[in-house]
Design a protein around this motif. Structure first.
Motif, PDB file in Angstrom:
ATOM      1  N   ILE A  30       0.838  -1.199   0.000  1.00 59.16           N
ATOM      2  CA  ILE A  30       0.000   0.000   0.000  1.00 59.16           C
ATOM      3  C   ILE A  30       0.872   1.248   0.000  1.00 59.16           C
ATOM      4  O   ILE A  30       0.637   2.205  -0.739  1.00 59.16           O
ATOM      5  CB  ILE A  30      -0.946  -0.001   1.217  1.00 59.16           C
ATOM      6  N   GLY A 274     -13.072  -4.707  18.377  1.00 52.44           N
ATOM      7  CA  GLY A 274     -12.281  -4.442  17.189  1.00 52.44           C
ATOM      8  C   GLY A 274     -13.087  -3.666  16.155  1.00 52.44           C
ATOM      9  O   GLY A 274     -12.591  -2.728  15.536  1.00 52.44           O
ATOM     10  N   GLU A 278     -13.055   0.518  13.859  1.00 43.38           N
ATOM     11  CA  GLU A 278     -13.443   0.891  12.509  1.00 43.38           C
ATOM     12  C   GLU A 278     -14.413   2.071  12.544  1.00 43.38           C
ATOM     13  O   GLU A 278     -14.241   3.058  11.838  1.00 43.38           O
ATOM     14  CB  GLU A 278     -14.099  -0.323  11.866  1.00 43.38           C
ATOM     15  N   VAL A 281     -12.953   5.547  13.326  1.00 48.50           N
ATOM     16  CA  VAL A 281     -12.344   6.337  12.261  1.00 48.50           C
ATOM     17  C   VAL A 281     -13.329   7.414  11.778  1.00 48.50           C
ATOM     18  O   VAL A 281     -12.977   8.575  11.588  1.00 48.50           O
ATOM     19  CB  VAL A 281     -11.932   5.428  11.085  1.00 48.50           C
ATOM     20  N   LEU A 296      -5.478   8.759  11.765  1.00 45.73           N
ATOM     21  CA  LEU A 296      -5.369   7.969  10.536  1.00 45.73           C
ATOM     22  C   LEU A 296      -5.922   8.744   9.342  1.00 45.73           C
ATOM     23  O   LEU A 296      -5.267   8.848   8.305  1.00 45.73           O
ATOM     24  CB  LEU A 296      -6.102   6.638  10.703  1.00 45.73           C
ATOM     25  N   LEU A 300      -3.935  10.152   6.120  1.00 49.25           N
ATOM     26  CA  LEU A 300      -4.337   9.704   4.790  1.00 49.25           C
ATOM     27  C   LEU A 300      -4.486  10.890   3.863  1.00 49.25           C
ATOM     28  O   LEU A 300      -3.962  10.894   2.740  1.00 49.25           O
ATOM     29  CB  LEU A 300      -5.694   8.997   4.869  1.00 49.25           C
ATOM     30  N   VAL A 312      -2.259   1.543   9.958  1.00 49.00           N
ATOM     31  CA  VAL A 312      -2.965   0.376   9.435  1.00 49.00           C
ATOM     32  C   VAL A 312      -2.391  -0.893  10.039  1.00 49.00           C
ATOM     33  O   VAL A 312      -3.110  -1.796  10.476  1.00 49.00           O
ATOM     34  CB  VAL A 312      -2.881   0.350   7.898  1.00 49.00           C
ATOM     35  N   ILE A 315      -3.620  -1.280  13.570  1.00 42.72           N
ATOM     36  CA  ILE A 315      -4.990  -1.796  13.666  1.00 42.72           C
ATOM     37  C   ILE A 315      -5.018  -3.287  13.371  1.00 42.72           C
ATOM     38  O   ILE A 315      -5.695  -4.062  14.052  1.00 42.72           O
ATOM     39  CB  ILE A 315      -5.925  -1.029  12.695  1.00 42.72           C
ATOM     40  N   PHE A 319      -6.305  -6.255  15.849  1.00 37.77           N
ATOM     41  CA  PHE A 319      -7.293  -7.265  15.453  1.00 37.77           C
ATOM     42  C   PHE A 319      -6.776  -8.673  15.716  1.00 37.77           C
ATOM     43  O   PHE A 319      -7.489  -9.513  16.255  1.00 37.77           O
ATOM     44  CB  PHE A 319      -7.649  -7.095  13.971  1.00 37.77           C
TER      45      PHE A 319
ATOM     46  N   PRO C 148      -9.800  -4.401   9.756  1.00 39.21           N
ATOM     47  CA  PRO C 148     -11.196  -3.997   9.601  1.00 39.21           C
ATOM     48  C   PRO C 148     -11.369  -3.520   8.166  1.00 39.21           C
ATOM     49  O   PRO C 148     -10.500  -2.826   7.636  1.00 39.21           O
ATOM     50  CB  PRO C 148     -11.372  -2.853  10.590  1.00 39.21           C
ATOM     51  N   SER C 149     -12.494  -3.919   7.531  1.00 41.66           N
ATOM     52  CA  SER C 149     -12.571  -3.711   6.083  1.00 41.66           C
ATOM     53  C   SER C 149     -12.526  -2.231   5.700  1.00 41.66           C
ATOM     54  O   SER C 149     -11.937  -1.865   4.700  1.00 41.66           O
ATOM     55  CB  SER C 149     -13.825  -4.378   5.534  1.00 41.66           C
ATOM     56  N   LEU C 150     -13.130  -1.379   6.539  1.00 42.46           N
ATOM     57  CA  LEU C 150     -13.131   0.037   6.176  1.00 42.46           C
ATOM     58  C   LEU C 150     -11.713   0.598   6.173  1.00 42.46           C
ATOM     59  O   LEU C 150     -11.324   1.338   5.260  1.00 42.46           O
ATOM     60  CB  LEU C 150     -14.009   0.835   7.146  1.00 42.46           C
ATOM     61  N   VAL C 151     -10.923   0.219   7.177  1.00 41.36           N
ATOM     62  CA  VAL C 151      -9.558   0.738   7.269  1.00 41.36           C
ATOM     63  C   VAL C 151      -8.742   0.278   6.067  1.00 41.36           C
ATOM     64  O   VAL C 151      -7.999   1.061   5.467  1.00 41.36           O
ATOM     65  CB  VAL C 151      -8.910   0.274   8.592  1.00 41.36           C
ATOM     66  N   LEU C 152      -8.933  -0.994   5.696  1.00 41.22           N
ATOM     67  CA  LEU C 152      -8.193  -1.510   4.550  1.00 41.22           C
ATOM     68  C   LEU C 152      -8.623  -0.791   3.272  1.00 41.22           C
ATOM     69  O   LEU C 152      -7.795  -0.401   2.450  1.00 41.22           O
ATOM     70  CB  LEU C 152      -8.437  -3.013   4.422  1.00 41.22           C
ATOM     71  N   LEU C 154      -9.854   2.158   3.073  1.00 40.26           N
ATOM     72  CA  LEU C 154      -9.281   3.504   3.157  1.00 40.26           C
ATOM     73  C   LEU C 154      -7.847   3.501   2.661  1.00 40.26           C
ATOM     74  O   LEU C 154      -7.455   4.336   1.835  1.00 40.26           O
ATOM     75  CB  LEU C 154      -9.263   3.958   4.630  1.00 40.26           C
TER      76      LEU C 154
END
Lengths: 338, 281, 302
Positions: A30, A274, A278, A281, A296, A300, A312, A315, A319, C148-152, C154
């Protein structure tokens, strides 16, 4: 017996290591994909080309990609996450600084989630197929379907702008900023420890709305899981046994059925926690809550590669940790796995 | 003396496909005896047992001209009154201890709970009574078993625990719903012996629900044979070989026997009329 | 193929032998009727239908041009002329919402046609072949699921650059692993079922077994999952739009509309309230629909 346990632990550790390695790889990819020139981000657009070249070399950007990857892994494993361009301090320091705000928010939110979600789920399960169950279903589906940032704004409009019940954005009123000693980084605790009741009330007024809204999402999740766990238990034979004994419905539900889902619930709550990160954010952006989520999104939008990658990664680590924790809790508290 | 009187008991379930009439006009009286209810799966025998304790799911409709336990009309009881009956006066032994014991409570807790719901006694007294009861069901090391979880004990042991749990409040009637079907053949007889000993000692009437005619013939005093939700025959156990109803006779015929070897077991032919005819006692 | 049909519609097996097409239609109609009998699922169906109508007939339904600015009527509150008011450029919020349904459907559609086949393929292969194929695929999904899917999403959008297509890609990347997990679990239960073994004994190739026998049987639960997933996709897309990383102005994407409306929200609540309500309604509809479908296909969880 022991051998199988050892091999299970080895396997589990292997899976975790692979996952961590994957997390690192993904953040690296990324980071490299980012369209923003990392050199320019460091030196600013006005620097001359020799400075540019110097920084470019220092950052190792001229080397082949796998060498960069190797350096990256080396840095990360030695705990060096680089410096944030935005603040100029090491990213890890930044994260530790903003983390208490998010933990405070998420902790209150999870209390809301458990406090409302569990009774709601139990109620729905015990009133299965009746009006209350359908209503609960509708409520939890609403919770799943509402954009949390939108509820945040509507909440601000109603409770701050119209009713003036809630505090505005931020963690505490401006007047109280710095008026109490920071022991833990949690304002609710710190203000109480400092004996500053007014500041405590202000902090409470500020945290109530975002925490409540953040918690609504986990109310749905926890509520629906509780319902389905309870339904599963209530259909078991031992429930009939309990009824045959002449136990009251309340004992049947809470002493027998609920006791059987406590461990499952614990793991669900860990996962929900967890999930709150999300939601944080978005909620932190709406409420200008100076926590991890806002850090974050700010990074970004500024294209701060180091900060984004580290956040990232962080986080992801949280998790993985929560997953491990929920596994461990399961093993610890269920008599069947002891 | 009649302990329990059932007259024209009807049970209907509401399902997606409409109403299902599971029990039709079942009548019997229970004295101080061992009464068996026998039938194939789906004949409604378990449903009768549950209906007496009003344990059927809410979507069920139970009606009867009479459902009388002593002086109490069980159908007229409210939720609280029926709870006072359950366990204390009428209790029920379930089929499989693997499922009918709560997996996260110790065996002992579950037994003493059965007593303490109905008596105003201290924890210690309840525990002592439970230990005593465990001894009565021939468990060698009651102290140890008391603190074990159901998954740690065997099926036969589990069923003994179940019996202890249901006998401890000293009820007047025990309904045993296929109490040995889930057990190994080798322990079935043990469990039955314990059950018989206890109900005779404590003067408890038994309704024994089973599909096993051979077992019932030896073990019970009287037999109700159910078919398609009806009682087709009510007969003394020792007269079973002279049964009058073709269904009972068919069932008896199709029992394999070591003494009378046959080339082929007969296959029962069924008659639609069995579903409508009144039976004669 | 025929085998699978007979097993699935055991009630219909007699008719199925005569006319499979007829049976499939009849079964579909019957299921659809059953779905609509539950008021919650029925309202889901209605809302989704409305969304489709809005998207198809947007020019007929919209009262104004969604992009046309009218600086004389900036931030007008809801009225007869502008049902949901106007935004900071005097554009009609209602018309923008109507056209926005096209953007929403576009995102849902693209994500689903990427995620469905990818998840199905990875999941069924993983479950069917087992061994190292399974290990590799499952470790990969583990990695994706541990964010977490939103963070990814993003992070991916940040890496790819803001924009509608990039948002779609990012959402797709983050939402295939749960689908694959589901397909794998289904495959594991199917792999040893008699009809699959029978097909293998007849000499069917792995490919044939996977596509003709196993994938088909995975479809019902997969469809439920994808329907529910659509609700999440809508929310994630809106969140990306809200953070300024999704659809870019002047495209009337609902999340982006909230984002721009945020600056004026304390005075002009309609800029935030209506697009958010639209997002919620549509997401809710897909959730209701998914919930209803699940009950239909799996009566145990009813």
């Amino acid at each position: 017996m022991i051998r199988s346990r050892v091999s299970r632990v080895t396997k589990k550790t292997g899976v975790i290591l692979i996952t961590l390695f994957g997390l690192l790889t993904m953040t690296f990819v990324i980071g490299r994909l980012m369209p923003i020139d990392p050199v320019l981000a460091v030196i600013g657009p006005d620097a001359d080309s020799s400075t540019y070249q110097q920084v470019f070399d220092e950052m190792g950007l001229g080397k082949p990609i796998w060498v960069q990857y190797y350096y990256y892994l080396q840095d990360m494993l030695s705990g060096d996450f680089g410096r944030a361009i935005l603040t100029g301090s090491p990213v890890i320091d930044d994260i530790l600084r903003v983390l208490p705000a998010t933990i405070e928010l998420a902790s209150i939110a999870i209390m809301v989630g458990v406090g409302l979600g569990v009774p709601l789920g139990v109620y729905a399960a015990t009133h299965r197929g009746r009006l209350g169950d359908h209503l609960t279903r509708l409520i939890t589906l609403f919770g799943y379907s509402t954009p949390v940032f939108w509820v945040g704004m509507v909440g601000l409009i109603i409770f701050y702008a119209w009713l003036n019940w809630a505090g505005a954005a931020g963690r505490i009123g401006f007047a109280y900023d710095g008026m109490f000693t920071s022991y833990t980084g949690f304002y609710l605790v710190d203000t109480l420890l400092s004996g500053n009741i007014e500041a405590f009330v202000s902090a409470l007024r500020h945290i109530a709305l975002p925490a409540l809204i953040l918690g609504l999402n986990s109310v749905s999740f926890i509520g629906r899981m509780t319902r389905s766990f309870m339904l599963e238990q209530l259909s078991q034979e031992y429930i009939k046994t309990a009824r045959v004994k002449g136990l009251s419905e309340r004992s049947v539900i809470w002493k027998h059925a609920f006791k059987n889902i406590r461990v499952q619930l614990l793991t669900i709550v860990a996962l929900a926690y967890g999930g709150l990160l999300e939601g944080a954010v978005l909620i932190e952006t709406v409420f200008a809550w100076p926590g991890f989520g806002q850090y974050l999104t700010d990074s970004l939008l500024m294209g701060d590669m180091n900060a984004v990658m580290a956040s990232v990664l962080f986080i992801g680590l949280v998790f993985v940790f929560l997953n491990l924790l929920s596994d461990a809790l399961y093993k610890m508290f269920d008599p069947r796995t002891q | 003396m009649d302990v329990l009187t059932v007259e024209k008991l009807n049970v209907t379930f509401r399902t997606d496909e409409g109403l299902k009439h599971a029990v039709r006009d079942v009548s019997f009286t229970l004295r101080n005896e061992k009464l068996a209810i026998v039938g194939e799966s789906g004949s409604g025998k378990s449903t009768v047992g549950k209906a007496i304790l009003r344990l059927n799911p809410p979507s069920t409709r139970v009606t009867a001209e009479k459902l009388q336990f002593g002086k109490t009309n069980l159908l007229a009881c409210n939720e609280k009154e029926i709870r006072a009956i359950r366990g204390q006066h009428i209790s029920m032994i379930m089929q499989d201890p693997k499922f009918s014991l709560n997996p996260v409570m110790t065996v002992g807790e579950q037994i003493s709970e059965a007593l303490s719901v109905h008596r105003n006694i201290s924890r210690r007294e309840a525990k002592e009574a439970a230990l005593e009861m465990l001894k009565e069901v021939s468990i060698a090391d009651p102290e140890h078993v008391y603190s074990q979880y159901p998954h740690e004990i065997s099926g036969g042991m589990g069923q003994r625990v179940m019996i202890a749990m249901m006998v401890i409040p000293e009820p007047d009637i025990i309904i045993a719903d296929e109490p040995t079907s889930a057990l190994d053949v080798s322990v079935q007889q043990d469990v039955l012996n314990i059950l018989t000993r206890l109900i005779e000692k404590k003067n408890i009437s038994l309704i024994f629900i089973s599909h096993d005619l051979n077992l019932v013939k030896k073990f019970c005093d009287r037999v109700l044979v159910m078919y398609g939700g009806r009682v087709v025959e009510s007969i003394k156990a020792n007269e079973l070989s002279n049964a009058s109803h073709p269904y009972t006779r068919g069932l008896m015929e199709s029992l394999p026997s070591l003494k009378h070897r046959r080339e082929t077991l007969p296959v029962m032919t069924r008659d639609q009329n069995w579903l409508t005819q009144e039976y004669t006692t | 193929m025929k085998n699978a049909e007979v097993v699935r519609n055991s009630d219909y097996s007699l008719k199925a032998r005569h006319n499979p097409e007829y049976t499939r239609v009849a079964l579909f109609v019957k299921s659809f009727k059953k779905l609509c009998r539950n008021p919650l699922s029925a309202s889901g169906v209605i809302i989704v239908a409305l969304l489709l109508i809005c998207a198809i007939a947007a020019p007929l339904i919209a009262t104004h041009n969604p992009l046309e600015q009218d600086l004389a009527r900036v931030l007008a509150s809801p009225s007869l002329a502008h049902w949901f008011g106007t935004d900071e450029y005097g554009r009609d919020v209602f018309s923008r919402l109507v056209y926005g349904s096209r953007v929403t459907l576009y995102i849902i559609f693209l994500v689903t046609i990427i995620v469905g086949p990818v998840g199905l393929l990875v999941g069924t292969m993983s479950g069917y072949f087992g061994g190292w194929v399974d290990s590799v695929f499952m470790r990969i999904t583990d990695i994706f699921i541990s964010f977490p899917s939103l963070v990814l999403a993003l992070a991916f959008v940040a890496a790819l650059g803001p924009g509608l297509e990039h948002a779609v890609i990012a959402i797709a990347i983050t939402s295939w692993p749960p689908v694959a997990r589901l397909a794998r679990a289904e495959t594991l239960t199917l792999r040893n079922s008699d009809y699959v073994v029978a097909a293998q004994l007849q000499g069917a190739s792995a490919c044939r077994v996977l596509f003709h026998y196993i994938s088909l049987m995975c479809l019902p639960s997969l469809i439920v999952r994808l329907t529910m997933n659509m609700a999440t996709v809508i929310l994630t897309a809106a969140a990306l739009g809200f953070l300024g990383l999704g659809a870019q102005p002047p495209l009337p994407e609902w999340g982006a509309m909230i984002s721009t409306g945020r600056s004026y929200m304390l005075e002009s609540w309609w800029l935030v309230a209506f697009p958010g309500a639209a997002i919620m309604l549509v997401s809710l509809a897909f959730n209701l629909l998914g919930d209803g479908l699940r009950d239909l296909l799996d009566p145990r969880t009813e």
